[in-house]
Design a protein around this motif. Sequence first.
Motif, PDB file in Angstrom:
ATOM      1  N   HIS A 106       0.834  -1.205   0.000  1.00 58.61           N
ATOM      2  CA  HIS A 106       0.000   0.000   0.000  1.00 58.61           C
ATOM      3  C   HIS A 106       0.869   1.255   0.000  1.00 58.61           C
ATOM      4  O   HIS A 106       0.625   2.202  -0.769  1.00 58.61           O
ATOM      5  CB  HIS A 106      -0.925  -0.007   1.215  1.00 58.61           C
ATOM      6  N   GLU A 107       1.897   1.263   0.837  1.00 57.46           N
ATOM      7  CA  GLU A 107       2.790   2.424   0.907  1.00 57.46           C
ATOM      8  C   GLU A 107       3.541   2.599  -0.409  1.00 57.46           C
ATOM      9  O   GLU A 107       3.739   3.723  -0.880  1.00 57.46           O
ATOM     10  CB  GLU A 107       3.775   2.245   2.064  1.00 57.46           C
ATOM     11  N   ARG A 108       3.945   1.483  -1.023  1.00 59.11           N
ATOM     12  CA  ARG A 108       4.656   1.556  -2.298  1.00 59.11           C
ATOM     13  C   ARG A 108       3.763   2.178  -3.382  1.00 59.11           C
ATOM     14  O   ARG A 108       4.219   3.004  -4.177  1.00 59.11           O
ATOM     15  CB  ARG A 108       5.137   0.173  -2.707  1.00 59.11           C
ATOM     16  N   SER A 109       2.497   1.805  -3.409  1.00 55.83           N
ATOM     17  CA  SER A 109       1.586   2.346  -4.418  1.00 55.83           C
ATOM     18  C   SER A 109       1.362   3.840  -4.215  1.00 55.83           C
ATOM     19  O   SER A 109       1.294   4.610  -5.180  1.00 55.83           O
ATOM     20  CB  SER A 109       0.250   1.599  -4.381  1.00 55.83           C
ATOM     21  N   ILE A 110       1.268   4.255  -2.959  1.00 57.94           N
ATOM     22  CA  ILE A 110       1.090   5.685  -2.670  1.00 57.94           C
ATOM     23  C   ILE A 110       2.304   6.481  -3.121  1.00 57.94           C
ATOM     24  O   ILE A 110       2.184   7.509  -3.800  1.00 57.94           O
ATOM     25  CB  ILE A 110       0.850   5.908  -1.155  1.00 57.94           C
TER      26      ILE A 110
END
Length: 292
Positions: A202-206
């Motif tokens: 999730h953090e990578r996508s953000i």
Amino acid sequence: MEVTASMVKDLREKTGAGMMDCKKALAETNGDMNAAVDWLREKGIAKSEKKAARIAAEGLANIYTNNNRAVIIEVNSETDFVSKNEEFTGMIDTIGNTILNSSIKTLEEALELQTEEGTINDLIIAKTAKIGEKLSLRRIEVIEKSDDEVFGSYLHMGGKIAVLTVLKGANEAVAKDVAMQSAAMKPVYVFEADIPEEVIAHERSIQKEIAMGEGKPAEIAEKMVEGRIKKHFKEICLAEQPFIKDGDINVATYVKNNNGEIKTMIRYEVGEGMEKRSENFAEEVMNQIKGN
């Protein structure tokens, strides 16, 4: 009718009664939610739906230790004013010490423990009636350590934040330093390895969306993403955070320099994740006086 965990949870939120009482009420009323509320009220367990529906997001957290066993608890009230009440603080100590001197592990088991005033659940109900605010035991964590480990505990703002740490080796002073670090810097995890894969994804996508939005080429954006993720995880992982007393080293290094290793960290901040009370308390009192 089968009584499910979801039904028990819903009834508890409606009435403020304990898990076991809610389960029994639903069993006695064949799963009828309204009838279960009435059953609890008739037994004096739920005083009224109105009181049970109030928001209790204030209160105190505290830590109790004895040899190799420690307990951290959070008890909620509706207002911060009540958290300074001796009836309330005395109740918290009774709850904490009763759990500490038992062998239970879960909140549900804790509510059924016996005190001099009945079960812990009975005690909370009695104090709710006496103090006049919704009170609840929100959460507990029981930690047991080995002889070569040490506890560190720290209360901030009289118990608005409570942190319990366990270190292998080192000493209690170092463990307390780590607890103070946790109180101040609000880590979410102890180590990067503790972060769930879905959180990382999730953090990578953000971060990728942010980088692409800045107009960076794909390969540069990828490198930026990894760098930013690493920086973010250093901020939310206790072991990787710069040590507040010496910013040149991280917390894990500080502990290692004192012949220790971080094992566990539990951080309670009163009311975190809960809806906060927005109504003016003085206004509520006046409304009650007027009969509203």
